[in-house]
Design a protein around this motif. Structure first.
Motif, PDB file in Angstrom:
ATOM      1  N   PHE A 121       0.828  -1.204   0.000  1.00 14.48           N
ATOM      2  CA  PHE A 121       0.000   0.000   0.000  1.00 14.48           C
ATOM      3  C   PHE A 121       0.869   1.263   0.000  1.00 14.48           C
ATOM      4  O   PHE A 121       0.585   2.211  -0.727  1.00 14.48           O
ATOM      5  N   ASP A 122       1.937   1.275   0.775  1.00 13.47           N
ATOM      6  CA  ASP A 122       2.848   2.425   0.814  1.00 13.47           C
ATOM      7  C   ASP A 122       3.527   2.634  -0.534  1.00 13.47           C
ATOM      8  O   ASP A 122       3.673   3.772  -1.004  1.00 13.47           O
ATOM      9  N   VAL A 123       3.939   1.552  -1.168  1.00 15.95           N
ATOM     10  CA  VAL A 123       4.560   1.633  -2.490  1.00 15.95           C
ATOM     11  C   VAL A 123       3.565   2.193  -3.499  1.00 15.95           C
ATOM     12  O   VAL A 123       3.904   3.044  -4.336  1.00 15.95           O
ATOM     13  N   MET A 124       2.316   1.739  -3.418  1.00 16.69           N
ATOM     14  CA  MET A 124       1.287   2.235  -4.333  1.00 16.69           C
ATOM     15  C   MET A 124       1.043   3.728  -4.126  1.00 16.69           C
ATOM     16  O   MET A 124       0.867   4.473  -5.092  1.00 16.69           O
ATOM     17  N   GLN A 125       1.048   4.183  -2.896  1.00 17.97           N
ATOM     18  CA  GLN A 125       0.875   5.606  -2.603  1.00 17.97           C
ATOM     19  C   GLN A 125       2.006   6.415  -3.229  1.00 17.97           C
ATOM     20  O   GLN A 125       1.773   7.477  -3.799  1.00 17.97           O
ATOM     21  N   LYS A 126       3.235   5.917  -3.138  1.00 18.94           N
ATOM     22  CA  LYS A 126       4.382   6.597  -3.741  1.00 18.94           C
ATOM     23  C   LYS A 126       4.240   6.651  -5.256  1.00 18.94           C
ATOM     24  O   LYS A 126       4.488   7.689  -5.880  1.00 18.94           O
ATOM     25  N   LEU A 127       3.861   5.526  -5.862  1.00 23.02           N
ATOM     26  CA  LEU A 127       3.677   5.478  -7.312  1.00 23.02           C
ATOM     27  C   LEU A 127       2.600   6.453  -7.773  1.00 23.02           C
ATOM     28  O   LEU A 127       2.729   7.081  -8.832  1.00 23.02           O
ATOM     29  N   LYS A 128       1.539   6.565  -7.003  1.00 27.16           N
ATOM     30  CA  LYS A 128       0.438   7.473  -7.341  1.00 27.16           C
ATOM     31  C   LYS A 128       0.939   8.919  -7.406  1.00 27.16           C
ATOM     32  O   LYS A 128       0.517   9.685  -8.260  1.00 27.16           O
ATOM     33  N   LYS A 129       1.865   9.275  -6.525  1.00 27.36           N
ATOM     34  CA  LYS A 129       2.410  10.626  -6.500  1.00 27.36           C
ATOM     35  C   LYS A 129       3.444  10.864  -7.590  1.00 27.36           C
ATOM     36  O   LYS A 129       3.604  11.981  -8.055  1.00 27.36           O
ATOM     37  N   GLU A 130       4.151   9.811  -7.990  1.00 22.74           N
ATOM     38  CA  GLU A 130       5.307   9.965  -8.870  1.00 22.74           C
ATOM     39  C   GLU A 130       5.087   9.510 -10.306  1.00 22.74           C
ATOM     40  O   GLU A 130       5.986   9.638 -11.130  1.00 22.74           O
ATOM     41  N   SER A 131       3.907   8.964 -10.619  1.00 21.45           N
ATOM     42  CA  SER A 131       3.699   8.425 -11.967  1.00 21.45           C
ATOM     43  C   SER A 131       2.242   8.590 -12.391  1.00 21.45           C
ATOM     44  O   SER A 131       1.466   9.255 -11.723  1.00 21.45           O
ATOM     45  N   ASP A 132       1.900   7.927 -13.501  1.00 25.31           N
ATOM     46  CA  ASP A 132       0.525   7.964 -14.017  1.00 25.31           C
ATOM     47  C   ASP A 132      -0.355   6.906 -13.370  1.00 25.31           C
ATOM     48  O   ASP A 132      -1.537   6.806 -13.690  1.00 25.31           O
ATOM     49  N   PHE A 133       0.193   6.087 -12.500  1.00 20.53           N
ATOM     50  CA  PHE A 133      -0.573   5.036 -11.828  1.00 20.53           C
ATOM     51  C   PHE A 133      -1.575   5.678 -10.866  1.00 20.53           C
ATOM     52  O   PHE A 133      -1.230   6.558 -10.083  1.00 20.53           O
ATOM     53  N   THR A 134      -2.832   5.233 -10.943  1.00 22.13           N
ATOM     54  CA  THR A 134      -3.859   5.728 -10.024  1.00 22.13           C
ATOM     55  C   THR A 134      -4.615   4.555  -9.424  1.00 22.13           C
ATOM     56  O   THR A 134      -4.703   3.478 -10.018  1.00 22.13           O
ATOM     57  N   PHE A 135      -5.135   4.795  -8.238  1.00 25.88           N
ATOM     58  CA  PHE A 135      -5.998   3.798  -7.613  1.00 25.88           C
ATOM     59  C   PHE A 135      -6.838   4.483  -6.545  1.00 25.88           C
ATOM     60  O   PHE A 135      -6.504   5.564  -6.067  1.00 25.88           O
ATOM     61  N   ASP A 136      -7.941   3.840  -6.219  1.00 20.48           N
ATOM     62  CA  ASP A 136      -8.809   4.304  -5.147  1.00 20.48           C
ATOM     63  C   ASP A 136      -9.051   3.112  -4.231  1.00 20.48           C
ATOM     64  O   ASP A 136      -8.987   1.960  -4.670  1.00 20.48           O
ATOM     65  N   TYR A 137      -9.325   3.386  -2.986  1.00 23.67           N
ATOM     66  CA  TYR A 137      -9.424   2.318  -2.006  1.00 23.67           C
ATOM     67  C   TYR A 137     -10.357   2.716  -0.872  1.00 23.67           C
ATOM     68  O   TYR A 137     -10.753   3.864  -0.731  1.00 23.67           O
ATOM     69  N   LYS A 138     -10.669   1.726  -0.067  1.00 20.41           N
ATOM     70  CA  LYS A 138     -11.429   1.962   1.152  1.00 20.41           C
ATOM     71  C   LYS A 138     -10.724   1.196   2.265  1.00 20.41           C
ATOM     72  O   LYS A 138     -10.307   0.049   2.074  1.00 20.41           O
ATOM     73  N   ASN A 139     -10.579   1.851   3.415  1.00 20.57           N
ATOM     74  CA  ASN A 139      -9.933   1.230   4.563  1.00 20.57           C
ATOM     75  C   ASN A 139     -11.019   0.740   5.518  1.00 20.57           C
ATOM     76  O   ASN A 139     -11.815   1.529   6.010  1.00 20.57           O
ATOM     77  N   TYR A 140     -11.048  -0.550   5.742  1.00 20.54           N
ATOM     78  CA  TYR A 140     -12.027  -1.159   6.635  1.00 20.54           C
ATOM     79  C   TYR A 140     -11.358  -1.460   7.972  1.00 20.54           C
ATOM     80  O   TYR A 140     -10.357  -2.188   8.016  1.00 20.54           O
ATOM     81  N   SER A 141     -11.902  -0.915   9.019  1.00 21.47           N
ATOM     82  CA  SER A 141     -11.356  -1.120  10.359  1.00 21.47           C
ATOM     83  C   SER A 141     -11.270  -2.610  10.667  1.00 21.47           C
ATOM     84  O   SER A 141     -12.240  -3.346  10.496  1.00 21.47           O
ATOM     85  N   GLY A 142     -10.116  -3.037  11.077  1.00 16.57           N
ATOM     86  CA  GLY A 142      -9.911  -4.435  11.430  1.00 16.57           C
ATOM     87  C   GLY A 142      -9.567  -5.335  10.257  1.00 16.57           C
ATOM     88  O   GLY A 142      -9.082  -6.436  10.443  1.00 16.57           O
ATOM     89  N   LEU A 143      -9.850  -4.890   9.038  1.00 17.62           N
ATOM     90  CA  LEU A 143      -9.564  -5.705   7.857  1.00 17.62           C
ATOM     91  C   LEU A 143      -8.424  -5.149   7.020  1.00 17.62           C
ATOM     92  O   LEU A 143      -7.711  -5.893   6.373  1.00 17.62           O
ATOM     93  N   GLY A 144      -8.301  -3.838   6.978  1.00 17.32           N
ATOM     94  CA  GLY A 144      -7.260  -3.208   6.179  1.00 17.32           C
ATOM     95  C   GLY A 144      -7.804  -2.548   4.927  1.00 17.32           C
ATOM     96  O   GLY A 144      -8.992  -2.279   4.804  1.00 17.32           O
ATOM     97  N   VAL A 145      -6.903  -2.313   3.998  1.00 16.69           N
ATOM     98  CA  VAL A 145      -7.205  -1.574   2.769  1.00 16.69           C
ATOM     99  C   VAL A 145      -7.699  -2.525   1.686  1.00 16.69           C
ATOM    100  O   VAL A 145      -7.088  -3.574   1.450  1.00 16.69           O
ATOM    101  N   PHE A 146      -8.793  -2.140   1.022  1.00 18.20           N
ATOM    102  CA  PHE A 146      -9.310  -2.866  -0.132  1.00 18.20           C
ATOM    103  C   PHE A 146      -9.278  -1.920  -1.324  1.00 18.20           C
ATOM    104  O   PHE A 146      -9.880  -0.845  -1.287  1.00 18.20           O
TER     105      PHE A 146
END
Length: 73
Positions: free
Chosen positions: A4-29
């Motif tokens: 997830f951290d790597v994806m966040q970096k890529l989103k800032k530094e490249s054309d890669f985009t993504f959207d997500y939802k963080n579920y308490s106790g389960l993590g990021v989807f």
């Protein structure tokens, strides 16, 4: 780094985009990759070196030679 951290970096530094939802106790989807949103019974799954991952993006520690791919299925 966790995937997830790597994806966040890529989103800032490249054309890669993504959207997500963080579920308490389960993590990021991840719900959208490069403008393509999941739906109609299809969900985003990620693969590490050709194998479907068995942990979420917020828990997977990326290794230097990993190849990460996304599939909507």
């Amino acid at each position: 780094d966790k995937l997830f951290d790597v994806m966040q970096k890529l989103k800032k530094e490249s054309d890669f985009t993504f959207d997500y939802k963080n579920y308490s106790g389960l993590g990021v989807f991840v719900e959208e990759v490069n403008g393509i949103r999941q739906g109609n019974g299809k969900y985003w799954f990620y693969y590490v070196n050709g194998e479907e991952a068995d942990v979420g993006v917020s828990n997977y520690s990326v290794k230097g030679d990993d190849i990460i791919s996304w599939k909507l299925k």
